[in-house]
Design a protein around this motif. Structure first.
Motif, PDB file in Angstrom:
ATOM      1  N   SER A  71       0.836  -1.209   0.000  1.00  0.00           N
ATOM      2  CA  SER A  71       0.000   0.000   0.000  1.00  0.00           C
ATOM      3  C   SER A  71       0.871   1.260   0.000  1.00  0.00           C
ATOM      4  CB  SER A  71      -0.916  -0.014   1.235  1.00  0.00           C
ATOM      5  OG  SER A  71      -1.427   1.277   1.453  1.00  0.00           O
ATOM      6  N   ILE A  72       0.671   2.117  -0.968  1.00  0.00           N
ATOM      7  CA  ILE A  72       1.419   3.380  -1.040  1.00  0.00           C
ATOM      8  C   ILE A  72       0.954   4.296   0.095  1.00  0.00           C
ATOM      9  CG2 ILE A  72       1.758   5.484  -2.423  1.00  0.00           C
ATOM     10  CD1 ILE A  72       1.672   3.681  -4.918  1.00  0.00           C
ATOM     11  N   GLU A  73      -0.342   4.315   0.310  1.00  0.00           N
ATOM     12  CA  GLU A  73      -0.948   5.174   1.333  1.00  0.00           C
ATOM     13  C   GLU A  73      -0.406   4.865   2.737  1.00  0.00           C
ATOM     14  OE1 GLU A  73      -3.258   7.267   0.058  1.00  0.00           O
ATOM     15  OE2 GLU A  73      -3.526   8.266   1.990  1.00  0.00           O
ATOM     16  N   LEU A  74      -0.211   3.576   3.047  1.00  0.00           N
ATOM     17  CA  LEU A  74       0.145   3.195   4.419  1.00  0.00           C
ATOM     18  C   LEU A  74       1.649   3.106   4.662  1.00  0.00           C
ATOM     19  CD1 LEU A  74      -2.446   0.284   4.936  1.00  0.00           C
ATOM     20  CD2 LEU A  74      -2.628   2.643   5.768  1.00  0.00           C
ATOM     21  N   CYS A  75       2.462   3.245   3.602  1.00  0.00           N
ATOM     22  CA  CYS A  75       3.897   2.956   3.739  1.00  0.00           C
ATOM     23  C   CYS A  75       4.660   4.046   4.499  1.00  0.00           C
ATOM     24  CB  CYS A  75       4.520   2.755   2.357  1.00  0.00           C
ATOM     25  SG  CYS A  75       6.232   2.221   2.485  1.00  0.00           S
ATOM     26  N   GLU A  76       5.278   3.629   5.632  1.00  0.00           N
ATOM     27  CA  GLU A  76       6.102   4.571   6.416  1.00  0.00           C
ATOM     28  C   GLU A  76       7.512   4.022   6.585  1.00  0.00           C
ATOM     29  OE1 GLU A  76       3.906   4.932  10.051  1.00  0.00           O
ATOM     30  OE2 GLU A  76       2.507   6.375   9.186  1.00  0.00           O
ATOM     31  N   ARG A  77       7.801   2.879   5.939  1.00  0.00           N
ATOM     32  CA  ARG A  77       9.072   2.185   6.178  1.00  0.00           C
ATOM     33  C   ARG A  77       9.976   2.265   4.953  1.00  0.00           C
ATOM     34  NH1 ARG A  77       7.893  -2.250   9.929  1.00  0.00           N
ATOM     35  NH2 ARG A  77       9.870  -3.139   9.274  1.00  0.00           N
ATOM     36  N   THR A  78      11.208   1.713   5.098  1.00  0.00           N
ATOM     37  CA  THR A  78      12.162   1.770   3.982  1.00  0.00           C
ATOM     38  C   THR A  78      12.681   0.382   3.591  1.00  0.00           C
ATOM     39  OG1 THR A  78      14.027   2.056   5.482  1.00  0.00           O
ATOM     40  CG2 THR A  78      12.970   4.073   4.688  1.00  0.00           C
ATOM     41  N   ASP A  79      12.203  -0.658   4.267  1.00  0.00           N
ATOM     42  CA  ASP A  79      12.717  -2.016   4.018  1.00  0.00           C
ATOM     43  C   ASP A  79      11.939  -2.725   2.898  1.00  0.00           C
ATOM     44  OD1 ASP A  79      10.552  -1.894   6.100  1.00  0.00           O
ATOM     45  OD2 ASP A  79      10.536  -4.030   5.643  1.00  0.00           O
ATOM     46  N   SER A  80      12.434  -3.911   2.518  1.00  0.00           N
ATOM     47  CA  SER A  80      11.715  -4.853   1.636  1.00  0.00           C
ATOM     48  C   SER A  80      11.233  -4.194   0.342  1.00  0.00           C
ATOM     49  CB  SER A  80      10.508  -5.449   2.380  1.00  0.00           C
ATOM     50  OG  SER A  80      10.808  -5.752   3.713  1.00  0.00           O
ATOM     51  N   VAL A  81      12.158  -3.530  -0.326  1.00  0.00           N
ATOM     52  CA  VAL A  81      11.778  -2.710  -1.494  1.00  0.00           C
ATOM     53  C   VAL A  81      11.123  -3.555  -2.596  1.00  0.00           C
ATOM     54  CG1 VAL A  81      12.642  -1.147  -3.282  1.00  0.00           C
ATOM     55  CG2 VAL A  81      13.636  -1.087  -0.993  1.00  0.00           C
ATOM     56  N   ALA A  82      11.766  -4.677  -2.948  1.00  0.00           N
ATOM     57  CA  ALA A  82      11.229  -5.489  -4.053  1.00  0.00           C
ATOM     58  C   ALA A  82       9.863  -6.074  -3.686  1.00  0.00           C
ATOM     59  CB  ALA A  82      12.200  -6.616  -4.402  1.00  0.00           C
ATOM     60  N   TYR A  83       9.762  -6.610  -2.463  1.00  0.00           N
ATOM     61  CA  TYR A  83       8.501  -7.223  -2.047  1.00  0.00           C
ATOM     62  C   TYR A  83       7.376  -6.186  -2.046  1.00  0.00           C
ATOM     63  CZ  TYR A  83       5.075  -9.881   0.651  1.00  0.00           C
ATOM     64  OH  TYR A  83       3.929 -10.531   1.058  1.00  0.00           O
ATOM     65  N   ARG A  84       7.636  -5.034  -1.420  1.00  0.00           N
ATOM     66  CA  ARG A  84       6.602  -3.997  -1.365  1.00  0.00           C
ATOM     67  C   ARG A  84       6.173  -3.585  -2.789  1.00  0.00           C
ATOM     68  NH1 ARG A  84       6.002  -1.725   3.697  1.00  0.00           N
ATOM     69  NH2 ARG A  84       7.675  -2.208   5.129  1.00  0.00           N
ATOM     70  N   MET A  85       7.190  -3.307  -3.624  1.00  0.00           N
ATOM     71  CA  MET A  85       6.861  -2.850  -4.981  1.00  0.00           C
ATOM     72  C   MET A  85       6.116  -3.914  -5.781  1.00  0.00           C
ATOM     73  SD  MET A  85      10.226  -0.670  -6.035  1.00  0.00           S
ATOM     74  CE  MET A  85       9.606  -0.347  -7.680  1.00  0.00           C
ATOM     75  N   SER A  86       6.461  -5.199  -5.538  1.00  0.00           N
ATOM     76  CA  SER A  86       5.775  -6.267  -6.290  1.00  0.00           C
ATOM     77  C   SER A  86       4.293  -6.315  -5.906  1.00  0.00           C
ATOM     78  CB  SER A  86       6.448  -7.623  -6.039  1.00  0.00           C
ATOM     79  OG  SER A  86       6.161  -8.125  -4.748  1.00  0.00           O
ATOM     80  N   LYS A  87       3.994  -6.068  -4.622  1.00  0.00           N
ATOM     81  CA  LYS A  87       2.599  -6.115  -4.191  1.00  0.00           C
ATOM     82  C   LYS A  87       1.844  -4.860  -4.661  1.00  0.00           C
ATOM     83  CE  LYS A  87       2.613 -10.173  -2.200  1.00  0.00           C
ATOM     84  NZ  LYS A  87       1.908 -11.314  -2.805  1.00  0.00           N
ATOM     85  N   THR A  88       2.559  -3.732  -4.742  1.00  0.00           N
ATOM     86  CA  THR A  88       1.919  -2.521  -5.301  1.00  0.00           C
ATOM     87  C   THR A  88       1.521  -2.799  -6.757  1.00  0.00           C
ATOM     88  OG1 THR A  88       3.465  -1.234  -3.967  1.00  0.00           O
ATOM     89  CG2 THR A  88       2.184  -0.014  -5.596  1.00  0.00           C
ATOM     90  N   ALA A  89       2.429  -3.443  -7.483  1.00  0.00           N
ATOM     91  CA  ALA A  89       2.148  -3.767  -8.893  1.00  0.00           C
ATOM     92  C   ALA A  89       0.971  -4.740  -8.991  1.00  0.00           C
ATOM     93  CB  ALA A  89       3.388  -4.368  -9.546  1.00  0.00           C
TER      94      ALA A  89
END
Ligand SMILES: NC(=O)c1ccc[n+]([C@@H]2O[C@H](COP(=O)([O-])OP(=O)(O)OC[C@H]3O[C@@H](n4cnc5c(N)ncnc54)[C@H](OP(=O)(O)O)[C@@H]3O)[C@@H](O)[C@H]2O)c1
Length: 228
Positions: free
Chosen positions: A137-155
């Motif tokens: 979630s772009i709206e809820l993101c306050e962290r800097t870790d797990s870049v690939a995982y986060r971006m894959s779920k955004t996609a």
């Protein structure tokens, strides 16, 4: 006597974690389940309504073979659940090329092209469920870790949105955050996860089999809609 039709659900990543618990949940409730994993073998689950098929989302050949089998046998689905997913960079801070590529191959490219082929086998009135994560979630993101995982779920979330627009009036689409679940997807999950796989699967089953509005992003743990 009225014939009761057994509904068929396909669950990717059925060999362990949430997918395994979800498979047992659907079987207990009288569904026919087609599960997938990379070997096409599962040792700890035998049931007359269960079949395991080989699918490696990072390997185009297995996706195409899967589709051929579906066409040959004219298999129709009531529910497709895209559950398989990986997180090799979960809890790491710096993006690293190899795990980035692996993550996108499975969570995005494989999942999208598998769905593009398989959605033709989902009955009109059926459901397509993407197991995503609030980490996307772009709206809820306050962290800097797990870049690939986060971006894959955004996609994946965006793909859900596009599928919703495209399949309006044909199939119902939902994107699900399954909660923070004790699985081996990351070390931290095993120790600190708030839900057992059975608890998450029970709630997912109840949601998926309910009448939800198409295009929803649902948080299983909080049992509310969540932000994209
Ligand atoms: N656990 C959580 O707290 C959490 C939170 C938010 C979202 N999620 C999402 O929930 C889903 C399930 O996660 P989980 O925690 O249950 O993970 P898990 O325990 O690691 O299970 C992952 C499943 O995916 C399969 N898989 C792995 N690589 C694959 C590939 N290349 N092609 C096809 N299948 C593959 C695995 O089967 P084989 O290894 O046998 O092939 C396994 O059945 C994932 O999409 C994950 O991102 C989990």
């Amino acid at each position: 006597m009225k014939e009761i039709m057994t509904k068929t659900v396909l669950i990717t990543g059925a060999s362990k974690g949430i997918g395994f618990a979800l498979t047992r949940q659907f079987l207990t409730n009288g569904y026919k389940v087609i599960g997938t994993n990379r070997t096409g073998e599962i040792e700890n689950l035998a049931h007359p309504n269960f079949e395991i098929l080989k699918l490696d989302l990072s390997d185009e050949t297995t996706i195409n073979e899967f589709e051929k089998l579906f066409e040959q046998k004219n298999i129709k689905l009531d529910i497709l659940i895209n559950n398989a997913g990986i997180g090799p960079d979960l809890d790491t801070l710096k993006p690293e090329k190899e795990s980035f590529k692996q993550t996108f191959d499975v969570n995005v490219i494989g999942t999208v092209f598998f769905t593009e082929l398989l959605c033709r086998s989902v009955n009109v009135g059926g459901k397509i469920i993407n197991i995503s994560s609030k980490m996307g979630s772009i709206e809820l993101c306050e962290r800097t870790d797990s870049v690939a995982y986060r971006m894959s779920k955004t996609a994946l979330n965006m793909y859900s949105k596009i599928l919703t627009n495209r399949l309006l009036d044909k199939q119902t689409i939902a994107t699900i955050h399954p909660g923070w679940v004790r699985t081996t997807i990351a070390k931290d999950n095993i120790v600190n996860g708030r839900l057992s796989t059975d608890e998450s699967a029970f709630k997912i089953f109840n949601f998926v089999t309910s009448n939800f509005e198409t295009g929803i992003f649902w948080d299983i743990e909080a049992e509310t809609k969540t932000e994209w």
